[in-house]
Enzyme design. Sequence first.
Site, mmCIF file in Angstrom:
data_model
loop_
_atom_site.group_PDB
_atom_site.id
_atom_site.type_symbol
_atom_site.label_atom_id
_atom_site.label_comp_id
_atom_site.label_asym_id
_atom_site.label_seq_id
_atom_site.Cartn_x
_atom_site.Cartn_y
_atom_site.Cartn_z
ATOM 1 N N ARG A 220 0.826 -1.213 0.000
ATOM 2 C CA ARG A 220 0.000 0.000 0.000
ATOM 3 C C ARG A 220 0.863 1.266 0.000
ATOM 4 N NH1 ARG A 220 -5.172 -1.219 3.968
ATOM 5 N NH2 ARG A 220 -6.560 -1.910 2.302
ATOM 6 N N GLY B 292 -12.540 -4.121 1.108
ATOM 7 C CA GLY B 292 -13.893 -3.605 1.310
ATOM 8 C C GLY B 292 -14.278 -2.635 0.203
ATOM 9 N N LYS C 83 -17.752 -15.805 5.561
ATOM 10 C CA LYS C 83 -19.187 -15.679 5.831
ATOM 11 C C LYS C 83 -19.986 -15.219 4.620
ATOM 12 C CE LYS C 83 -20.358 -13.736 9.786
ATOM 13 N NZ LYS C 83 -20.300 -12.526 10.639
ATOM 14 N N GLY D 164 -8.216 -8.534 1.282
ATOM 15 C CA GLY D 164 -6.960 -8.717 2.003
ATOM 16 C C GLY D 164 -6.394 -10.126 1.929
HETATM 17 C C1 3PG Z 1 -8.759 -1.610 5.092
HETATM 18 O O1 3PG Z 1 -7.654 -2.112 5.290
HETATM 19 O O2 3PG Z 1 -9.794 -2.282 4.971
HETATM 20 C C2 3PG Z 1 -8.827 -0.117 4.917
HETATM 21 O O3 3PG Z 1 -7.634 0.502 5.271
HETATM 22 C C3 3PG Z 1 -9.982 0.450 5.696
HETATM 23 O O4 3PG Z 1 -9.850 0.134 7.049
HETATM 24 P P1 3PG Z 1 -11.128 -0.235 7.900
HETATM 25 O O5 3PG Z 1 -11.710 -1.493 7.329
HETATM 26 O O6 3PG Z 1 -10.624 -0.396 9.313
HETATM 27 O O7 3PG Z 1 -12.078 0.920 7.781
#
Ligand code: 3PG
Length: 392
Positions: free
Chosen positions: A36, A371, A199, A348
Amino acid sequence: MAIKYIDEADFEGKRVLARFDFNVPLKDGKILDTSRIDLALPTIKYILENGAKKLTLMSHLGRPKSKEDTQFSLEPVAEYLADKLDVNLVLAPAAVDAGVKELLTLNETKIVLLENLRFHPEEKENQMEFASKLAQYGDVYVNDAFGVVHRAHASVHEINRFFSGKNYAGFLIEKEIQALDKILISPTKPFVAIVGGAKVSDKIKTIEKLLVNVDKLMIGGAMAYPFLKAKSRSIGKSLCSDEDVTLAQRILKADRSNKITLPVDHIVASSLDSKAQENLSPDIPEDMMGLDIGPNTVSQYVNIINESETVLWNGPMGLFEKEQFSNGTFEIAKALANSNAFTLVGGGDSVSAVNKSGCADQISHVSTGGGASLEYIEKGELPGIQVLKFGV
Ligand code: 3PG
Ligand code: MG
């Protein structure tokens, strides 16, 4: 209105305030995966090379409860950035602090990294006053924090109020949106998706949206068991909630053209630490739990990938952190790497699987936002991008 990208901006002599997603995995103060940060460097360098007088960098890290949670300090990020950019970079002790403005007036300070924005609850509350304090550090605002644009937080959302006509997106956001649009807007067919993870409830909306557009949707990981149970298969002791079975039933009912493909066999064990065994049937014995997709499922999924022109992957196929349950996930990673299709990986866990398998550079696009990419697929828009286009 279209997004304005930084190549349209005039940075000459300006103080630039820029938001990135430096939310990197850390262990004992060491950064485990720097992607990142590395992917933010082109934007940072561009701003500096185009005459910015001062550059203030902002990010969150993790989910601290308060500023006493010092393990969420951006200090390791500051060190890494200073080294990569080969500059003197100052980490400001707090994101909003009278000292920051003073720091920016010093001749010798060119780049300031603000300490973790989430040490202030106002960030997540999208508070205007907090945003206005941050806004004082810049004449121009740049957002290149793709990983967090699905959150309407002060530094990505409300802050735009103070930079009307002077808010730009960076190169990473540009790259991410281009790749995702390739999948969302008329993808080359056949278009298939592989969805895994724990999930059904986390990804139900994405799955429902994808079902409309894909030719096939392959399911793996713990997410497969509620689907199998909904089809009256036995799943033994596999991870599965009643809520997820209900959701799986709803999805299967909506899938009139039978696009959903489920595992036909599994790797099972009697517990997470027991020896892995092949289970060459879709049904799992009562005393066993499914922890990876089986060999026949792998070859079926790989064949489908090989016949596709566009492939989207989100979520691992099993408990790949443990070697004995990692084969399915790594075989899917390899298949994407070897495919000639346009391949996009988000989320991730699947991103870290692709990185671990060493074939990330053979994937067309590896998203920095788990997300964010899912929400973009689901809704076709993201709050932090919308404000760049239309304002607050
Ligand atoms: C992530 O890694 O999903 C982003 O940096 C956003 O973080 P968060 O899910 O804690 O809002
Ligand atoms: Mg997240």
